[in-house]
Design an enzyme around this catalytic site. Structure first.
Site, PDB file in Angstrom:
ATOM      1  N   ASN A  11       0.973  -1.288  -0.001  1.00 56.23           N
ATOM      2  CA  ASN A  11       0.085   0.187  -0.158  1.00 56.23           C
ATOM      3  C   ASN A  11       0.957   1.158   0.105  1.00 56.23           C
ATOM      4  O   ASN A  11       1.410   1.625   0.949  1.00 56.23           O
ATOM      5  CB  ASN A  11      -0.743  -0.219   1.059  1.00 56.23           C
ATOM      6  CG  ASN A  11      -1.534   1.206   1.268  1.00 56.23           C
ATOM      7  OD1 ASN A  11      -1.870   1.937   0.578  1.00 56.23           O
ATOM      8  ND2 ASN A  11      -2.414   1.249   2.293  1.00 56.23           N
ATOM      9  N   TRP A  12       0.886   2.165  -1.065  1.00 56.67           N
ATOM     10  CA  TRP A  12       1.867   2.901  -1.156  1.00 56.67           C
ATOM     11  C   TRP A  12       1.168   4.464  -0.628  1.00 56.67           C
ATOM     12  O   TRP A  12       2.092   5.322  -0.524  1.00 56.67           O
ATOM     13  CB  TRP A  12       2.351   3.216  -2.579  1.00 56.67           C
ATOM     14  CG  TRP A  12       3.724   2.458  -3.195  1.00 56.67           C
ATOM     15  CD1 TRP A  12       3.995   1.264  -2.500  1.00 56.67           C
ATOM     16  CD2 TRP A  12       4.524   2.633  -3.982  1.00 56.67           C
ATOM     17  NE1 TRP A  12       5.078   0.732  -3.095  1.00 56.67           N
ATOM     18  CE2 TRP A  12       5.529   1.475  -4.046  1.00 56.67           C
ATOM     19  CE3 TRP A  12       4.406   3.614  -5.197  1.00 56.67           C
ATOM     20  CZ2 TRP A  12       6.563   1.511  -4.801  1.00 56.67           C
ATOM     21  CZ3 TRP A  12       5.555   3.376  -6.283  1.00 56.67           C
ATOM     22  CH2 TRP A  12       6.626   2.466  -6.021  1.00 56.67           C
ATOM     23  N   LYS A  13       0.188   4.171  -0.317  1.00 54.90           N
ATOM     24  CA  LYS A  13      -0.526   5.458   0.073  1.00 54.90           C
ATOM     25  C   LYS A  13      -0.201   6.809  -0.604  1.00 54.90           C
ATOM     26  O   LYS A  13      -0.109   6.473  -2.050  1.00 54.90           O
ATOM     27  CB  LYS A  13      -0.103   5.815   1.572  1.00 54.90           C
ATOM     28  CG  LYS A  13      -0.280   4.563   2.325  1.00 54.90           C
ATOM     29  CD  LYS A  13      -0.366   4.846   3.743  1.00 54.90           C
ATOM     30  CE  LYS A  13      -0.395   3.503   4.593  1.00 54.90           C
ATOM     31  NZ  LYS A  13      -0.443   3.496   6.020  1.00 54.90           N
ATOM     32  N   HIS A  98     -10.059   1.337   4.615  1.00 54.10           N
ATOM     33  CA  HIS A  98      -8.740   1.785   5.356  1.00 54.10           C
ATOM     34  C   HIS A  98      -8.948   2.922   6.320  1.00 54.10           C
ATOM     35  O   HIS A  98      -9.660   3.725   6.283  1.00 54.10           O
ATOM     36  CB  HIS A  98      -7.834   2.107   4.343  1.00 54.10           C
ATOM     37  CG  HIS A  98      -6.160   2.345   4.862  1.00 54.10           C
ATOM     38  ND1 HIS A  98      -6.080   3.221   5.782  1.00 54.10           N
ATOM     39  CD2 HIS A  98      -5.386   1.456   4.850  1.00 54.10           C
ATOM     40  CE1 HIS A  98      -4.628   2.997   6.237  1.00 54.10           C
ATOM     41  NE2 HIS A  98      -4.368   1.686   5.660  1.00 54.10           N
ATOM     42  N   GLU A 100      -7.401   5.273   7.500  1.00 53.41           N
ATOM     43  CA  GLU A 100      -7.215   6.649   7.023  1.00 53.41           C
ATOM     44  C   GLU A 100      -8.402   7.180   6.217  1.00 53.41           C
ATOM     45  O   GLU A 100      -8.298   8.564   6.162  1.00 53.41           O
ATOM     46  CB  GLU A 100      -5.870   6.617   6.031  1.00 53.41           C
ATOM     47  CG  GLU A 100      -4.569   6.464   6.957  1.00 53.41           C
ATOM     48  CD  GLU A 100      -3.282   5.927   6.078  1.00 53.41           C
ATOM     49  OE1 GLU A 100      -3.245   5.849   5.125  1.00 53.41           O
ATOM     50  OE2 GLU A 100      -2.503   5.598   7.110  1.00 53.41           O
ATOM     51  N   GLU A 167      -5.934  -4.275  10.713  1.00 56.56           N
ATOM     52  CA  GLU A 167      -5.056  -3.500  10.850  1.00 56.56           C
ATOM     53  C   GLU A 167      -5.436  -2.489  12.069  1.00 56.56           C
ATOM     54  O   GLU A 167      -6.229  -1.517  12.092  1.00 56.56           O
ATOM     55  CB  GLU A 167      -4.896  -2.520   9.714  1.00 56.56           C
ATOM     56  CG  GLU A 167      -4.512  -3.069   8.485  1.00 56.56           C
ATOM     57  CD  GLU A 167      -3.908  -2.101   7.570  1.00 56.56           C
ATOM     58  OE1 GLU A 167      -2.687  -2.183   7.136  1.00 56.56           O
ATOM     59  OE2 GLU A 167      -4.670  -1.191   6.819  1.00 56.56           O
ATOM     60  N   GLY A 173       1.910   2.644  10.975  1.00 57.68           N
ATOM     61  CA  GLY A 173       2.898   3.669  10.846  1.00 57.68           C
ATOM     62  C   GLY A 173       3.575   4.244  12.171  1.00 57.68           C
ATOM     63  O   GLY A 173       4.298   5.288  12.118  1.00 57.68           O
ATOM     64  N   SER A 208       2.642  -1.333  10.449  1.00 57.21           N
ATOM     65  CA  SER A 208       4.052  -1.411  10.823  1.00 57.21           C
ATOM     66  C   SER A 208       4.504  -2.699  10.644  1.00 57.21           C
ATOM     67  O   SER A 208       5.827  -2.954  11.191  1.00 57.21           O
ATOM     68  CB  SER A 208       4.306  -0.970  12.358  1.00 57.21           C
ATOM     69  OG  SER A 208       3.790   0.363  12.559  1.00 57.21           O
ATOM     70  N   GLY A 229       2.506  -1.138   4.396  1.00 54.54           N
ATOM     71  CA  GLY A 229       2.537   0.467   4.011  1.00 54.54           C
ATOM     72  C   GLY A 229       3.965   0.781   3.871  1.00 54.54           C
ATOM     73  O   GLY A 229       4.919   0.683   2.910  1.00 54.54           O
ATOM     74  N   GLY A 230       4.606   1.536   4.795  1.00 49.46           N
ATOM     75  CA  GLY A 230       5.777   2.114   4.573  1.00 49.46           C
ATOM     76  C   GLY A 230       7.046   1.254   4.074  1.00 49.46           C
ATOM     77  O   GLY A 230       7.744   1.694   3.095  1.00 49.46           O
TER      78      GLY A 230
HETATM   79  P1  PGA Z   1       2.192   0.761   7.671  1.00 51.32           P
HETATM   80  O1  PGA Z   1       0.899   0.832   6.953  1.00 51.32           O
HETATM   81  O2  PGA Z   1       2.817  -0.547   7.303  1.00 51.32           O
HETATM   82  O3  PGA Z   1       3.052   1.918   7.249  1.00 51.32           O
HETATM   83  O4  PGA Z   1       2.043   0.746   9.012  1.00 51.32           O
HETATM   84  C1  PGA Z   1      -0.154  -0.119   6.858  1.00 51.32           C
HETATM   85  C2  PGA Z   1      -1.431   0.320   6.096  1.00 51.32           C
HETATM   86  O5  PGA Z   1      -1.733   1.310   6.689  1.00 51.32           O
HETATM   87  O6  PGA Z   1      -1.757  -0.213   5.226  1.00 51.32           O
END
Ligand code: PGA
Length: 247
Positions: A11-13, A98, A100, A167, A173, A208, A229-230
């Site tokens: 997930n590149w956001k 998600h 976010e 999640e 994050g 994370s 993500g990251g």
């Molecule tokens: P993260 O993000 O690995 O940076 O914690 C995961 C996500 O939000 O899908």
């Protein structure tokens, strides 16, 4: 790990540009030689879907989007994209629910409409659920997970192929993860709510995930993969996570 196919969802956001797509070549190369049953799905920002589709053409990697508008039709919705458009871009998957986006006001009901719209357009949904830190502190995790699943997956056919990503919001994050006993308990709880509803489901963990903590998380033997993500922005880290998952 379970014996189902393992998903690694990148997930590149709101990160990435045309130049950064080149880094994915390393992952494509790796996937050609690594003989395990797994699927890597890149979910870049909308602006990169078309270029990434071309890059992934001769690979086994798949493409997904990060959200959609719930409307099945084209319409006057400035700044939005619907499932039809995502399908047309060549993507097969879409991340929905998600945290976010929930934080911006996406309700369970709206997420349910988005999920239905995605399936009508033959996209496979990666449905995100998870509790916030205050919900966890108030010991409301199971209530929240149950509500998100009940409302988000309302009126879907038993045949629907669904990928659920657990999640915890407080883990995204932040570098913080749950203890394995808590994680096992929550995953088993999610499974108990899902397995009667759907024939084909996979349950992933996200929050994370990185090369340093993957060995520990992976010990629980209940997961069908990870939503990353990251760490997914760095091909070396992503490859490392995949290798350690199978070790
Ligand atoms: P993260 O993000 O690995 O940076 O914690 C995961 C996500 O939000 O899908």
């Amino acid at each position: 790990m379970t014996n189902k196919i393992k998903y690694f969802i990148a997930n590149w956001k709101m990160y990435g540009d045309l130049k950064s797509l080149k880094t994915i070549n390393k992952v494509i190369k790796f996937s050609k030689t690594y003989k395990k049953k797994f699927k890597i799905i890149y979910c870049p920002p909308y602006t990169l879907l078309y270029s990434l589709k071309k890059l992934l053409k001769k690979s086994t990697l798949d493409l997904g989007a990060q959200n959609i508008h719930e409307s099945l039709d084209y319409g006057p919705n400035t700044g939005f994209i619907n499932a039809k458009m995502i399908k047309n871009s060549g993507a097969k998957f879409v991340i929905l629910g998600h945290s976010e986006n929930r934080a911006l006001g996406e309700s369970d009901m709206r997420i349910n409409q988005k999920i239905k719209s995605a399936y009508k357009n033959k996209l496979i949904v990666i449905f995100c659920i998870g509790e916030s830190l205050s919900e966890k502190r108030q010991k409301k995790t199971k209530i929240v997970l149950k509500r998100q699943i009940k409302n988000g997956l309302k009126n879907l056919s038993k045949k629907t192929n669904i990928i659920i990503a657990y999640e915890p919001v407080w883990s995204i994050g932040t570098g913080m993860i749950l203890s394995n006993s808590e994680l096992s308990e929550n995953i088993n709880y999610i499974k108990s709510l899902i397995y009667k509803k759907f024939k084909n489901y996979s349950i992933l963990y996200g929050g994370s995930v990185n090369p340093k903590n993957i060995n520990q998380i992976n010990k629980i033997n209940l997961l069908d993969g990870y939503l990353i993500g990251g760490a997914s922005l760095n091909p070396k880290k992503l490859i490392d996570i995949i290798k350690k998952t199978f070790n």
